[in-house]
Design a protein around this motif. Structure first.
Motif, short mmCIF file in Angstrom:
data_model
loop_
_atom_site.label_atom_id
_atom_site.label_comp_id
_atom_site.label_asym_id
_atom_site.label_seq_id
_atom_site.Cartn_x
_atom_site.Cartn_y
_atom_site.Cartn_z
N PRO A 78 7.77 81.65 35.42
CA PRO A 78 8.06 82.98 35.97
C PRO A 78 9.55 83.14 36.33
O PRO A 78 10.13 84.20 36.09
N ALA A 79 10.17 82.09 36.83
CA ALA A 79 11.61 82.17 37.15
C ALA A 79 12.44 82.38 35.88
O ALA A 79 13.42 83.13 35.90
N ASP A 80 12.05 81.75 34.77
CA ASP A 80 12.74 81.95 33.49
C ASP A 80 12.60 83.40 33.03
O ASP A 80 13.55 83.99 32.51
N THR A 81 11.40 83.96 33.20
CA THR A 81 11.17 85.35 32.82
C THR A 81 12.06 86.28 33.63
O THR A 81 12.69 87.20 33.08
N MET A 82 12.13 86.05 34.92
CA MET A 82 12.97 86.89 35.77
C MET A 82 14.44 86.75 35.37
O MET A 82 15.16 87.75 35.27
N ALA A 83 14.89 85.54 35.11
CA ALA A 83 16.28 85.31 34.70
C ALA A 83 16.58 85.99 33.38
O ALA A 83 17.67 86.56 33.19
N PHE A 84 15.64 85.98 32.46
CA PHE A 84 15.82 86.64 31.16
C PHE A 84 16.11 88.12 31.37
O PHE A 84 17.09 88.66 30.82
N PHE A 85 15.27 88.81 32.12
CA PHE A 85 15.46 90.25 32.28
C PHE A 85 16.71 90.58 33.08
O PHE A 85 17.42 91.54 32.77
N GLU A 86 17.02 89.80 34.09
CA GLU A 86 18.27 90.01 34.84
C GLU A 86 19.47 89.86 33.90
O GLU A 86 20.40 90.65 33.94
N ALA A 87 19.43 88.83 33.03
CA ALA A 87 20.53 88.60 32.09
C ALA A 87 20.63 89.70 31.05
O ALA A 87 21.70 89.91 30.46
N HIS A 88 19.54 90.41 30.81
CA HIS A 88 19.54 91.50 29.83
C HIS A 88 19.63 92.87 30.49
O HIS A 88 19.19 93.87 29.93
N GLY A 89 20.18 92.91 31.69
CA GLY A 89 20.53 94.18 32.31
C GLY A 89 19.47 94.86 33.12
O GLY A 89 19.61 96.04 33.43
N VAL A 90 18.39 94.15 33.46
CA VAL A 90 17.32 94.77 34.25
C VAL A 90 17.25 94.10 35.62
O VAL A 90 16.68 93.02 35.76
N PRO A 91 17.85 94.72 36.64
CA PRO A 91 17.69 94.16 37.98
C PRO A 91 16.23 94.23 38.40
O PRO A 91 15.53 95.20 38.09
N LEU A 92 15.76 93.20 39.08
CA LEU A 92 14.35 93.12 39.48
C LEU A 92 14.23 93.13 41.00
O LEU A 92 15.16 92.76 41.71
N LYS A 93 13.06 93.53 41.47
CA LYS A 93 12.74 93.43 42.89
C LYS A 93 11.42 92.68 43.00
O LYS A 93 10.66 92.62 42.04
N THR A 94 11.15 92.12 44.17
CA THR A 94 10.02 91.21 44.26
C THR A 94 9.02 91.54 45.36
O THR A 94 8.61 90.67 46.09
N GLU A 95 8.56 92.77 45.46
CA GLU A 95 7.34 93.02 46.22
C GLU A 95 6.22 92.37 45.41
O GLU A 95 5.40 91.65 45.90
N ARG A 96 6.15 92.67 44.19
CA ARG A 96 5.70 91.94 43.02
C ARG A 96 6.94 92.04 42.17
O ARG A 96 7.90 92.67 42.57
N VAL A 97 6.97 91.49 41.01
CA VAL A 97 8.22 91.56 40.25
C VAL A 97 8.20 92.80 39.36
O VAL A 97 7.46 92.85 38.37
N PHE A 98 8.98 93.79 39.77
CA PHE A 98 9.14 95.05 39.04
C PHE A 98 10.62 95.28 38.78
O PHE A 98 11.47 94.77 39.52
N PRO A 99 10.94 96.12 37.78
CA PRO A 99 12.34 96.55 37.68
C PRO A 99 12.70 97.34 38.94
O PRO A 99 11.86 98.08 39.48
N VAL A 100 13.92 97.21 39.41
CA VAL A 100 14.37 97.96 40.58
C VAL A 100 14.17 99.45 40.36
O VAL A 100 13.82 100.19 41.28
N SER A 101 14.34 99.89 39.12
CA SER A 101 14.19 101.31 38.78
C SER A 101 12.75 101.79 38.85
O SER A 101 12.50 103.00 38.82
N ASP A 102 11.79 100.85 38.89
CA ASP A 102 10.36 101.17 38.78
C ASP A 102 10.03 101.84 37.45
O ASP A 102 9.07 102.60 37.34
N LYS A 103 10.79 101.53 36.40
CA LYS A 103 10.55 102.12 35.07
C LYS A 103 10.27 101.03 34.06
O LYS A 103 11.13 100.20 33.75
#
Length: 166
Positions: A78-103
């Motif tokens: 799961p940490a690798d998945t989060m790092a992948f999306f952060e590295a590809h321009g999608v900031p994440l938030k962790t109430e559960r793991v969603f894009p910060v944009s909620d999109k």
């Protein structure tokens, strides 16, 4: 080597990208006109990306045969998945793991540009009808429909990565 990937969902996009990163020429077939259609409906359109926990916690919460996931989660956590999306321009938030944009679209765009930037040939509107084999080995696919793939789309949503306009 040429690799054909059938389906431009989350798994197909990641497989196509990994094959392209390894140096393969990749053809990504999908019967739909766009990538990631099912991703768009996950998490009520927000896309629940992963769980923000360690591998053992994920496995402890799998009700049937968690051993099936040991190898996959050992290679891509799961940490690798989060790092992948952060590295590809999608900031994440962790109430559960969603894009910060909620999109969910931001997740689709990140995966789309991941494969597009690696030179994956996207063949939308091309339903694979048959996997061709010779001497017990896959040698091709037969697809129907479509025609040329649609032109690249500009990023939508909240992606930070800069891409040239189509």
């Amino acid at each position: 080597m040429t690799v054909a990937v059938i389906g431009a969902g989350a798994a197909g996009l990641m497989a196509a990208g990994a094959a392209a990163e390894a140096g393969a020429r990749v053809l990504l077939f999908d019967k739909n006109a766009k990538a990631g259609r099912k991703i768009m409906i996950t998490g009520k359109g927000r896309c629940n990306v992963t769980n923000n926990c360690d591998v053992q916690t994920v496995l402890a919460n799998v009700p049937v045969n968690p051993r099936f996931l040991y190898s996959a989660l050992g290679r891509y956590s799961p940490a690798d998945t989060m790092a992948f999306f952060e590295a590809h321009g999608v900031p994440l938030k962790t109430e559960r793991v969603f894009p910060v944009s909620d999109k969910a679209l931001d997740i689709v765009d990140a995966l789309y540009y991941y494969v597009k930037d690696l030179g994956v040939q996207l063949l939308f509107g091309q339903a694979v009808e048959d996997v061709l084999t010779a001497n017990g080995a896959v040698c091709g696919v037969r697809a129907a429909g479509g025609g040329p793939p649609p032109p690249p789309r500009p990023p939508r949503g909240g992606l930070k990565k800069n891409h040239p306009p189509p």
